[in-house]
Each structure stands twice: as C-alpha cells, then as structure tokens.
Design an enzyme around this catalytic site. Structure first.
Site, mmCIF file in Angstrom:
data_model
loop_
_atom_site.group_PDB
_atom_site.id
_atom_site.type_symbol
_atom_site.label_atom_id
_atom_site.label_comp_id
_atom_site.label_asym_id
_atom_site.label_seq_id
_atom_site.Cartn_x
_atom_site.Cartn_y
_atom_site.Cartn_z
ATOM 1 N N LYS A 38 33.056 -39.224 53.247
ATOM 2 C CA LYS A 38 32.711 -40.086 54.379
ATOM 3 C C LYS A 38 33.938 -40.456 55.197
ATOM 4 O O LYS A 38 33.896 -40.485 56.425
ATOM 5 C CB LYS A 38 32.025 -41.350 53.877
ATOM 6 N N ARG A 133 26.521 -56.644 47.569
ATOM 7 C CA ARG A 133 25.986 -55.630 48.479
ATOM 8 C C ARG A 133 24.735 -55.083 47.803
ATOM 9 O O ARG A 133 23.823 -55.848 47.489
ATOM 10 C CB ARG A 133 27.049 -54.568 48.790
#
Length: 365
Positions: A38, A133
């Site tokens: 990423k 998260r």
C-alpha cells in the site's frame, strides 16, 4: 519517457535486500511476513521485489492494488488488509486469497460469495486490543464468531486471528499487548479444537519486538511495509539503527525553478495562506531562497521531507511550490538544478499515489 519532475526514484535491488533481511529476521522467530504494498501504491515492480525478497504474502488495503498484482501474474498469496465492505465481497473472493475481518454480517456474505465462486477464502479475525480501530472489543463475542466460521461456514477457512496497533490510537506494540493476542488465539484454539495457522501480531511497529528479541512466542505473522520500504522510519522515530538495511529505496528529486535573495518575513498585511492557516515567520533579514516545482499536492507535509543537503532549510510550501533557504549551504544553487530528498512513510505514501510524480525504477547496487 523523458525525465520530468518531481520524480520518485525507486531502487528495486535495495528493496529486495530489505525484504530479504526482514523475512530472514522474522523467520528466525518462526514468523512469516506479509509484505504490504500500500505504501508504494501497489506498484507491480514493488510487489514483485517484495515477493522475490521472500515475503510469504503480499498485502494491501486497496482492492485495485491487489487486482493489479494478480493481473500481472504474481502468484504470491494476496491479503486484503482493510476489513471488507459488504459491497465488495464478490470481488474480494476473486482477487485475494486472504482477508482481515471483524463483522459477522460480512463474514456470512463472504461465505456465500466464496461458495458461489467455487472457492475457499481464508479469513483472519481481528481483535481490538485498545488501538480502537477495527476488531472485536468483546473477546467472548470474537471466540463465538470464530467458532461459527469454523463450524458453519464451509466456504471460509478460519486461518487465524490478528490485531492492529499504532495506526489510530498510537498504542505501542509492547510484549504485554501482543501477549493479549496470543491469549485470545489460545482461547479460540481451545474452542475449535485445533491450532490456528496465523496469529498476526501487527505491522512494522511490531517488528521492533522482533529486533529486541521479546516478541511473545505464538505470534506467527507480521504485516510489514514501512520497515521494508522505508526502514529509516524506525531510525528517525524510535532510534533503531539501520543494521545493513538500505534507506534509499525511495528518493524524491525536484527541480529548481527560481533562485533569489528575498526577505525572510512577508511584506504587507498578513492573513491566512492558501490552506486557511496562519504560519509563523521569523525575520532573519535577506536570505538566499530556492523555489522548487512541487508542493502540498505532491507530498502533503513539507515538514516530513528530509533534504539530502543538510545545510538547507525548508521554509514552507503552497500547492505546487516548495521554498527553501539555502543561504548557509556551501553548494551554489541554479535554476534547473535537481534537489534530492529522503522520505518517511507519510510523504512517500502521497508521492507514490500522485499522478503528477513520475516513478522511475532502477536496479542498482
């Protein structure tokens, strides 16, 4: 393609070296590595270099990046890092072999999609251990969901459990925190009656525990991008030495478009800049200033750029311009000169994803 600037020079040889070193270091502790692409926008040459460097998985939070890797013919198993949306489960089972998950509704839809595609999809169930998260906060619920996957979802393989730390809540991957994940894994294993293949203990921030030799036994996987792509981050942020890792996998190059002596303090009534901020200026008198043809639009925050010329100071930027004070530099700057920068993760992330930044791949010692 003719050189245009700004440009990002990517050394694939140094990238493979870094990947090999991380993989070998983790392997000594029985830990596999998912190389996270990423941070390099999923660029296929970067993915191939990570695979060639021994990464057992390739991972991204962006479906299109994984699809590009698969279309390029790279056969390393692919891992979807962001927990999937309901709307993408059909695509996910076609693109990636593995995914991180934290919702029973999505898991049921994923099981259905895998069945319709004639596939078995491997899932890693995420625990939230305080970074707040993704992941199950209630560990009893998490164990129940793992059991449901194991016992009732024929098209899913419960590959393991995982955790994320440090990305949102800045929680440190301490040995005690990672031991919490191992303890959850043991509860799941007791419930399903077998050993899990994967206990994924986080990302590059957890790699420090490998370097320190205090990662808990039972962590069997890490998802590492930053430490392979930009190992200098551990040096700058945490003081860990490079120990043979290359810090120049990515080099930003920008061209000088103006060199002039100018005041160091703006002249006129001051308001806000182009982004609505009120910068603070220091009056140092007349200074030699260099203007570069790049700005916020390319790298986000100029404060995270690291000039290779240690005698210059980056003063600020607008969308498309960066201003440097070069008064104290022994080098004489001219229009057309190329200025080089080392990078940390945040700036590199923006540069790799910017269509306005040329990407140049080299394969050099």
């Amino acid at each position: 393609m003719a050189n245009r600037y700004p440009r990002l020079v990517i050394n694939l040889n140094h990238l493979r070296h870094n990947a090999h070193q991380v993989v070998d270091t983790c392997a000594a502790r029985g830990i596999s590595v998912a190389g996270v692409i990423k941070g390099a926008a999923g660029m296929v040459p970067v993915a191939q270099a990570m695979a060639d460097g021994g990464c057992q998985f390739l991972a991204s939070s962006r479906m299109e990046q994984l699809a590009g890797v698969k279309a390029a013919g790279i056969t390393t198993p692919l891992l979807m890092l962001r927990v999937p949306m309901l709307s993408e489960v059909d695509e996910l089972v076609q693109v990636a072999e593995y995914s991180l998950n934290s919702d029973i509704t999505v898991l049921r839809a994923l099981n259905k999609a895998a069945g319709e595609a004639g596939k078995v999809h491997h899932v890693i169930i995420m625990a939230d251990l305080g970074d707040l998260r993704e992941g199950f906060w209630d560990k009893d619920e998490m164990v129940d969901v793992c059991a449901e996957v194991e016992e009732h979802m024929d098209n899913l393989d419960l590959a393991g459990v995982g955790v994320n730390v440090g990305c949102y809540g800045s929680v440190v991957a301490t040995p005690e925190k990672l031991q919490e994940l191992v303890d959850v894994a043991r509860r799941v294993e007791e419930r399903i009656g077998r050993k899990l293949d994967i206990v994924s203990g986080g990302a590059s921030s957890s790699y420090m525990r490998v370097l320190d030799g205090n990662i808990p036994e039972g962590i069997t996987n890490l998802r590492i991008g930053e430490e392979i792509l930009l190992p200098q981050d551990l040096l700058y942020l945490y003081g860990y030495p490079l120990n043979g890792m290359y810090d120049d996998v990515f080099t930003l190059e920008s061209q000088v478009i103006e060199v002039r002596d100018k005041p160091s303090y703006p002249v006129g009534e001051l308001g806000v800049d182009a982004f609505g901020h009120k910068p603070v200026y220091i009056d140092k008198g007349i200074r030699r200033k260099v203007l570069l043809a790049m700005g916020h639009l390319d790298y986000c925050d100029y404060k995270d750029l690291i000039p290779q010329d240690k005698d210059v100071e980056i003063l600020g930027c607008s969308s498309d311009h960066t201003i440097m004070d070069v008064t104290d530099a022994p080098r004489t700057y001219h229009v057309g000169d190329i200025v080089k920068f080392n990078l940390i993760y945040g700036t590199n992330l923006f540069l790799c994803h910017s269509q306005n930044v040329q990407k140049v791949f080299i394969d050099e010692e």
